[in-house]
Design an enzyme around this catalytic site. Structure first.
Site, PDB file in Angstrom:
ATOM      1  N   ARG A   1    -132.903 -96.223 -32.576  1.00 17.36           N
ATOM      2  CA  ARG A   1    -134.325 -95.934 -32.826  1.00 17.36           C
ATOM      3  C   ARG A   1    -134.527 -94.461 -33.170  1.00 17.36           C
ATOM      4  O   ARG A   1    -134.754 -94.099 -34.312  1.00 17.36           O
ATOM      5  CB  ARG A   1    -135.182 -96.323 -31.604  1.00 17.36           C
ATOM      6  CG  ARG A   1    -136.697 -96.433 -31.926  1.00 17.36           C
ATOM      7  CD  ARG A   1    -137.446 -95.116 -32.030  1.00 17.36           C
ATOM      8  NE  ARG A   1    -137.417 -94.327 -30.817  1.00 17.36           N
ATOM      9  CZ  ARG A   1    -137.989 -93.127 -30.704  1.00 17.36           C
ATOM     10  NH1 ARG A   1    -138.617 -92.583 -31.747  1.00 17.36           N
ATOM     11  NH2 ARG A   1    -137.916 -92.443 -29.577  1.00 17.36           N
ATOM     12  N   ASP A   2    -134.407 -93.592 -32.193  1.00 14.81           N
ATOM     13  CA  ASP A   2    -134.650 -92.166 -32.428  1.00 14.81           C
ATOM     14  C   ASP A   2    -133.667 -91.617 -33.459  1.00 14.81           C
ATOM     15  O   ASP A   2    -134.000 -90.726 -34.230  1.00 14.81           O
ATOM     16  CB  ASP A   2    -134.536 -91.405 -31.106  1.00 14.81           C
ATOM     17  CG  ASP A   2    -135.050 -89.984 -31.203  1.00 14.81           C
ATOM     18  OD1 ASP A   2    -135.999 -89.743 -31.970  1.00 14.81           O
ATOM     19  OD2 ASP A   2    -134.504 -89.111 -30.511  1.00 14.81           O
TER      20      ASP A   2
ATOM     21  N   HIS B   1    -133.637 -85.257 -22.455  1.00 12.76           N
ATOM     22  CA  HIS B   1    -133.414 -85.688 -23.840  1.00 12.76           C
ATOM     23  C   HIS B   1    -133.238 -84.420 -24.670  1.00 12.76           C
ATOM     24  O   HIS B   1    -134.206 -83.823 -25.128  1.00 12.76           O
ATOM     25  CB  HIS B   1    -134.636 -86.494 -24.297  1.00 12.76           C
ATOM     26  CG  HIS B   1    -134.535 -87.041 -25.688  1.00 12.76           C
ATOM     27  ND1 HIS B   1    -134.508 -88.388 -25.936  1.00 12.76           N
ATOM     28  CD2 HIS B   1    -134.485 -86.435 -26.906  1.00 12.76           C
ATOM     29  CE1 HIS B   1    -134.439 -88.598 -27.250  1.00 12.76           C
ATOM     30  NE2 HIS B   1    -134.429 -87.418 -27.852  1.00 12.76           N
TER      31      HIS B   1
ATOM     32  N   CYS C   1    -136.582 -85.692 -35.706  1.00 11.88           N
ATOM     33  CA  CYS C   1    -137.951 -86.164 -35.562  1.00 11.88           C
ATOM     34  C   CYS C   1    -138.670 -85.959 -36.883  1.00 11.88           C
ATOM     35  O   CYS C   1    -138.718 -84.827 -37.379  1.00 11.88           O
ATOM     36  CB  CYS C   1    -138.682 -85.434 -34.441  1.00 11.88           C
ATOM     37  SG  CYS C   1    -140.413 -85.931 -34.283  1.00 11.88           S
TER      38      CYS C   1
ATOM     39  N   ASN D   1    -129.951 -85.405 -32.126  1.00 10.88           N
ATOM     40  CA  ASN D   1    -129.845 -85.433 -30.678  1.00 10.88           C
ATOM     41  C   ASN D   1    -128.446 -85.026 -30.244  1.00 10.88           C
ATOM     42  O   ASN D   1    -127.513 -84.955 -31.045  1.00 10.88           O
ATOM     43  CB  ASN D   1    -130.094 -86.870 -30.180  1.00 10.88           C
ATOM     44  CG  ASN D   1    -131.477 -87.369 -30.496  1.00 10.88           C
ATOM     45  OD1 ASN D   1    -132.434 -87.026 -29.846  1.00 10.88           O
ATOM     46  ND2 ASN D   1    -131.577 -88.209 -31.518  1.00 10.88           N
TER      47      ASN D   1
END
Length: 320
Positions: A20-21, A219, A252, A261
C-alpha cells in the site's frame, strides 16, 4: 540465532507497508492480482502484519484502485491455506465511505490516518486537524463495533514539508488525541525522513505513559539515511513495533521530496544482527520484491535487497 545481548528485546514485530504505502507513490500501476501475489509472498517470508491496499478515491490515488479485488484474492487464499488466517491484512480507510467499502469487501483489519500539521492535512485530505478528527471518530467507533482491529497512522510527527520542524509537544498531544479515539495501535510517521534519534526521544518522552509502548509503532523513512538509527532510538525507548516496506518501496504523493520507507530487508538484517528475532526470512523478502521491481522497471533502493540481487552467494553466507 543467539539471544539478544544488552538492552535489546528478544523479539520485534514488523508491519509491512509495501503493497500500500510502497506502491501508492509509483507511477506504474500494479494490477490487483499482482498486488495480492506480492502480499502472499510477503506472508510466506514470515510477515504477519501486511498493509495491502486503501479504499481511497481512485482519482486521487489510482494505484490503489481494485483493493476490493486484492482482499477477495487474499480471502480465497486464506480459505485454502489456513495458516494465512493468522496474518493481518490491513486496508486504509479515510472516512465512513471507505469503511463501508472495506466492510463490504470483507476487511477485518483497517487503518485510519491524520497528520500533526495543518498544512499537510489540507494537502493530503482537504481538511484541518480538528475536522479530520470529527471524521475519524465515528469511523473508529463503527469499526470497533464491527469487531475490526484498528490502526491509527499519524503523519508529519517529526517534520512537515510545508511548515518545517514539528514541536514535539504538539506531536505528542495529537498522538494522544488519536489514541483516545480507541484505536488498537498508533503508528508515528516520519513522513519526509527528517527525524533524528533525539527527535524520536523528544516525541516519545512527551507522550510518556499516555500511550502504552506496546501499542506504539515507528514508521521511519530513509530520506536522509537515518531510518535505522531512529529505529535504534525507538528500541532503547521501549518501542517494539516498526513499519517497513519491502526493498524500500514508497514515499508519499502529497509530501514533496519524501523518498522510500525503511527497507524491510535492511531492518531485518539490522535487527537479526542484534540478536533480535523477527520471524522474517530475508531471502524470501528479496524473492517477494523482485517481481515488483521488474514490473516497475526501475531499481528499488533497499541496500540489503540490492546486495542480494548483485551477490546472492555472498549474501547467503552472511544471512542472519
Amino acid at each position: 540465532m543467539s539471544p539478544a545481548p544488552g538492552p535489546w528485546p528478544a523479539h520485534v514485530r514488523l508491519v509491512e507497508v509495501g503493497p500500500r504505502d510502497g506502491l501508492q507513490n509509483e507511477n506504474v500501476p500494479i494490477s490487483p492480482a499482482a498486488r495480492a501475489r506480492f502480499a502472499l509472498a510477503l506472508a510466506a517470508a514470515g510477515l504477519t502484519d501486511i498493509e495491502v491496499g486503501a479504499f481511497v478515491r481512485p482519482d486521487r490515488v489510482p494505484q490503489m484502485a481494485g483493493t476490493e479485488e486484492v482482499l477477495s484474492l487474499l480471502g480465497a487464499a486464506s480459505r485454502e491455506f489456513p495458516a494465512l488466517q493468522k496474518v493481518r491484512f490491513i486496508v486504509l480507510v479515510p472516512n465512513a465511505r471507505g469503511l463501508e467499502l472495506a466492510l463490504a469487501a470483507g476487511a477485518r483489519n483497517v487503518a485510519v490516518f491524520t497528520a500533526v500539521s495543518e498544512s499537510f492535512n489540507q494537502k493530503n485530505i482537504g481538511m484541518g486537524v480538528d475536522e479530520s478528527f470529527s471524521v475519524l471518530a465515528p469511523v473508529v467507533e463503527r469499526a470497533r463495533a464491527e469487531g475490526l482491529w484498528v490502526r491509527g497512522y499519524l503523519s508529519t510527527v517529526f517534520g512537515c514539508p510545508y511548515e518545517g520542524p514539528i514541536d514535539p509537544v504538539r506531536a505528542a498531544e495529537v498522538s494522544v488525541r488519536l489514541w483516545s479515539l480507541g484505536v488498537d495501535e498508533i503508528s508515528l510517521g516520519d513522513t519526509i525522513g527528517v527525524a533524528t534519534p533525539a527527535g524520536v526521544g523528544d516525541v516519545l518522552g512527551n507522550i510518556g505513559a499516555r500511550i502504552p509502548r506496546e501499542s506504539t509503532a515507528l514508521h521511519m523513512h530513509d530520506t536522509r539515511g537515518t531510518a535505522l538509527v531512529n529505529v535504534m532510538a525507538g528500541l532503547l525507548l521501549g518501542v517494539r513495533t516498526f513499519d517497513a516496506s519491502a526493498a524500500g518501496l514508497g514515499g508519499c504523493p502529497f509530501a514533496p521530496g519524501a523518498t522510500g520507507n525503511a527497507a524491510t530487508e535492511d531492518l531485518v538484517y539490522f535487527l537479526h544482527g542484534l540478536g533480535i528475532q523477527t520471524g522474517v526470512d530475508v531471502r524470501k523478502l528479496v524473492e517477494a520484491a523482485s517481481p515488483i521491481e521488474e514490473a516497475l522497471g526501475r531499481s528499488l533502493p533497499g541496500h540489503v535487497y540490492q546486495a542480494w540481487r548483485r551477490s546472492p552467494q555472498i549474501s547467503e553466507m552472511f544471512r542472519r
